[in-house]
Design an enzyme around this catalytic site. Structure first.
Site, short mmCIF file in Angstrom:
data_model
loop_
_atom_site.label_atom_id
_atom_site.label_comp_id
_atom_site.label_asym_id
_atom_site.label_seq_id
_atom_site.Cartn_x
_atom_site.Cartn_y
_atom_site.Cartn_z
N ASN A 166 40.47 -31.87 -16.65
CA ASN A 166 39.17 -32.45 -17.00
C ASN A 166 39.20 -33.98 -17.08
O ASN A 166 38.19 -34.64 -16.87
CB ASN A 166 38.69 -31.89 -18.35
CG ASN A 166 37.46 -32.60 -18.85
OD1 ASN A 166 36.36 -32.44 -18.33
ND2 ASN A 166 37.63 -33.43 -19.87
N GLY A 173 42.14 -34.46 -21.15
CA GLY A 173 40.93 -35.13 -21.60
C GLY A 173 40.11 -34.25 -22.51
O GLY A 173 38.88 -34.18 -22.40
N TYR A 204 35.52 -44.08 -7.60
CA TYR A 204 35.47 -42.82 -8.35
C TYR A 204 34.99 -41.69 -7.44
O TYR A 204 35.59 -40.61 -7.41
CB TYR A 204 34.53 -42.99 -9.54
CG TYR A 204 34.28 -41.73 -10.33
CD1 TYR A 204 35.19 -41.30 -11.30
CD2 TYR A 204 33.12 -40.98 -10.14
CE1 TYR A 204 34.96 -40.15 -12.03
CE2 TYR A 204 32.88 -39.83 -10.87
CZ TYR A 204 33.79 -39.42 -11.82
OH TYR A 204 33.56 -38.27 -12.54
N ALA A 205 33.91 -41.92 -6.70
CA ALA A 205 33.37 -40.89 -5.83
C ALA A 205 34.39 -40.47 -4.78
O ALA A 205 34.56 -39.27 -4.48
CB ALA A 205 32.09 -41.39 -5.17
N ALA A 206 35.08 -41.44 -4.20
CA ALA A 206 36.07 -41.14 -3.17
C ALA A 206 37.26 -40.37 -3.75
O ALA A 206 37.79 -39.45 -3.12
CB ALA A 206 36.55 -42.43 -2.51
N ALA A 207 37.69 -40.76 -4.95
CA ALA A 207 38.81 -40.06 -5.58
C ALA A 207 38.45 -38.62 -5.90
O ALA A 207 39.27 -37.71 -5.72
CB ALA A 207 39.22 -40.79 -6.86
#
Length: 259
Positions: free
Chosen positions: A84, A14, A151-154
């Site tokens: 990233n 990224g 997203y937060a959990a990942a």
């Protein structure tokens, strides 16, 4: 600027905009040979300090395989990997509002992509007895309501995986650390500010202040800059951080209120 990474072989995922672009620039300025990747060729082409760009979808096994192979082919080895790449396509909502695809997409890019690349590249580092890996996670790990839940959990899962990997690879001389950025004002965030400003009937600064307030405030009173995150990562992958592994560095201007 010190050339303390002279000749080091680095992959930054990224790396064509925002924080990733700043990381690529900083590592190259320190003398590293850098390969980077994104889904598509960046507008304006590839800068001279990038040794190779690989267009790939890291959310797939084929994408991570192609990046790993191209990196090793181009550089002849690997010393530094900075994970990233990461994002969410889901909009805000309660946990039960996210469907199967939302969860699968979040896990594929934010967790499985680093896992797959590490599976290919970390053994190369272990074989040579040295290397440095940085997983860029997010303060959403500790403030899950600040981002869509998948997203937060990942990112929380990535944090846990990173800590475990650090313990496993330390005897082989491979260091693994994690960096948790807060509200960093990238180009993407500027678009978010414009959209928020339009919805609120205010200007970009008004939108910025509103988002900062929603995070509980930023004690330093401003958003972060990509170059500030890149500077931290440049330190962590260098020999100046030779006894640092399994560590977590929050770079958020004081946003996270907990110890």
């Amino acid at each position: 600027m010190s050339k303390d990474l002279m000749g080091k072989k680095a992959l930054v995922t990224g790396g064509t905009k925002g924080i990733g672009e700043a990381i690529v620039e900083r590592l190259a300025a320190a003398g590293a040979r850098v390969v980077t990747t994104a889904r598509s060729m960046p507008y304006g082409g590839i800068p001279d300090h990038v040794e190779r760009f690989v267009a790939a979808d890291l959310s797939t096994q084929a994408g991570t395989d192609s990046v790993a192979e191209a990196t090793l082919e181009t550089l002849g080895g690997i010393d530094i990997v900075v994970h990233n790449a990461g994002r969410t396509d889901a909009t805000a909502g309660v946990a039960t509002s996210f469907d199967e695809e939302d969860w699968q997409r979040a896990l594929a890019l934010n967790l499985l992509a680093p896992v797959r690349l590490d599976r290919r590249l970390v053994p190369v580092m272990s074989g040579q007895g040295s290397g440095s890996v940085v997983h860029v996670t997010s303060i959403a790990r500790t403030l899950p309501r600040s981002a869509p839940m998948p997203y937060a959990a990942a990112k929380a899962a990535l944090n846990n995986y990173s800590k475990g990997l650090a313990a496993e690879t330390a005897p082989a001389g491979v260091r693994v650390n994690r960096v948790l950025p807060g509200f960093i004002e990238t180009t993407g965030v500027e678009h978010l500010l414009d959209d928020t400003a339009a919805a609120m009937g205010t200007d970009r600064n008004g939108a910025r202040q509103a988002i900062m307030a929603a995070l509980g405030g930023i004690p330093m009173g401003r958003t972060g800059r990509p170059a500030e995150v890149a500077e931290l990562i440049a330190f962590l992958v260098s020999d100046r951080a030779s006894w640092i592994t399994g560590a977590e560095y929050v770079i958020d201007g004081g946003t996270v209120p907990t110890v």
